[in-house]
Design a protein around this motif. Structure first.
Motif, short mmCIF file in Angstrom:
data_model
loop_
_atom_site.label_atom_id
_atom_site.label_comp_id
_atom_site.label_asym_id
_atom_site.label_seq_id
_atom_site.Cartn_x
_atom_site.Cartn_y
_atom_site.Cartn_z
N SER A 212 0.83 -1.21 0.00
CA SER A 212 0.00 0.00 0.00
C SER A 212 0.86 1.25 0.00
N GLU A 213 1.92 1.22 0.79
CA GLU A 213 2.82 2.38 0.84
C GLU A 213 3.54 2.56 -0.49
N GLN B 241 1.09 4.05 -2.91
CA GLN B 241 0.87 5.47 -2.58
C GLN B 241 2.01 6.33 -3.09
N GLU C 160 1.61 6.79 -6.80
CA GLU C 160 0.54 7.75 -7.11
C GLU C 160 1.01 9.18 -6.86
N ASP C 161 1.75 9.37 -5.77
CA ASP C 161 2.25 10.71 -5.45
C ASP C 161 3.26 11.16 -6.52
#
Length: 276
Positions: free
Chosen positions: A265-266, A269, A272-273
């Protein structure tokens, strides 16, 4: 007699089909060497008045034992075949056993078929001889290395391990067998026809701690490539890790964090960032 012979062949084919993936080749051969003489015993008694050539069926017994088993077991199987011959000879002359009526021409054809069949069986046993011997050499090498390693490793042995690892790498890269959810060192052993301990050593001597670590490396690398190539808004994490061969998310999460230092998940993320 043909019906008896074909019945025996049918039994072998059915038995092979059912058991070939459930037990090892040695168990299959051992079962044949025990059961076949009993079937021959019946045929000899039934056709005793016409021909004793059915004893030829017992010739592959010591040959098969020689190829697949130890010298002591060769003696045991040979004695077993000899006992069958003696028992059949005694009972055929002293018991009122019903016989099958057959013409000389039928017996002659059956005898020819009998010899051909046994030549084929004996040839197949000899065909496996080199394969069995090579596996025995490997086992001997493994036992020797248990004493010597990690102090030293024979250069020839190291070359064997490198060659085996190259084959494993080919399966991983070209056929992507790491996607198989039930892939294990045992299934890989069956695929390559090499012992599990031999495969484990080949992987360990190629700088991987064990098979699971090696398997997870390929799966996680595949996951990372997938995460970079798919639309993360249209696919689920479950789709990603099942595509890589993982059965459940907890195992996948642990493996991913072990290799990448962050949770899936990290990592997603961060992707995506970065894309914003």
């Amino acid at each position: 007699m043909q019906y008896y012979v074909f019945g025996g062949l049918l039994g072998i084919i059915i038995g092979w089909t059912i058991l070939k993936n459930r037990i090892g080749i040695k168990q299959l051969v051992g079962g044949y060497l025990l059961i076949a003489p009993l079937y021959v015993f019946t045929i000899v008694l039934v056709f005793w008045k016409y021909s004793v050539t059915n004893f030829v069926w017992l010739i592959p017994i010591p040959i098969g034992a020689y190829v697949f088993f130890s010298s002591k077991e060769v003696v045991y199987y040979s004695l077993y075949a000899l006992i069958i011959i003696i028992a059949a000879s005694i009972l055929a002359n002293h018991l009122p056993i019903p016989t099958i009526i057959a013409t000389k021409e039928q017996i002659k054809i059956s005898d020819i078929f009998l010899f051909i069949s046994n030549v084929i069986i004996a040839s197949h046993f000899m065909l496996y001889k080199d394969k069995v011997r090579s596996l025995q050499i490997i086992d001997k090498l493994e036992k020797q290395e248990k004493i010597e390693l990690p102090v030293s490793l024979d250069p020839k042995a190291l070359e064997h391990y490198k060659s085996l690892f190259d084959k494993i790498e080919q399966l991983m890269k070209e056929e992507q067998i790491f996607k198989q959810k039930d892939l294990s060192v045992t299934s890989l052993s069956a695929l390559l026809k090499v012992s599990t301990s031999y495969i484990s050593r080949a992987i360990r001597y190629s700088d991987y701690s064990n098979f699971n670590s090696y398997l997870n490396f390929y799966r996680i690398e595949f996951v990372v490539e997938l995460l970079h190539s798919v639309d993360l808004e249209k696919v689920t994490l479950q789709y990603v890790y099942t595509e890589a061969g993982y059965k459940n998310q907890s195992t996948f999460n642990n493996a991913f964090k072990s290799f990448k230092g962050v949770t899936p998940s990290e990592y997603i993320q961060n992707l995506e960032d970065y894309s914003k």
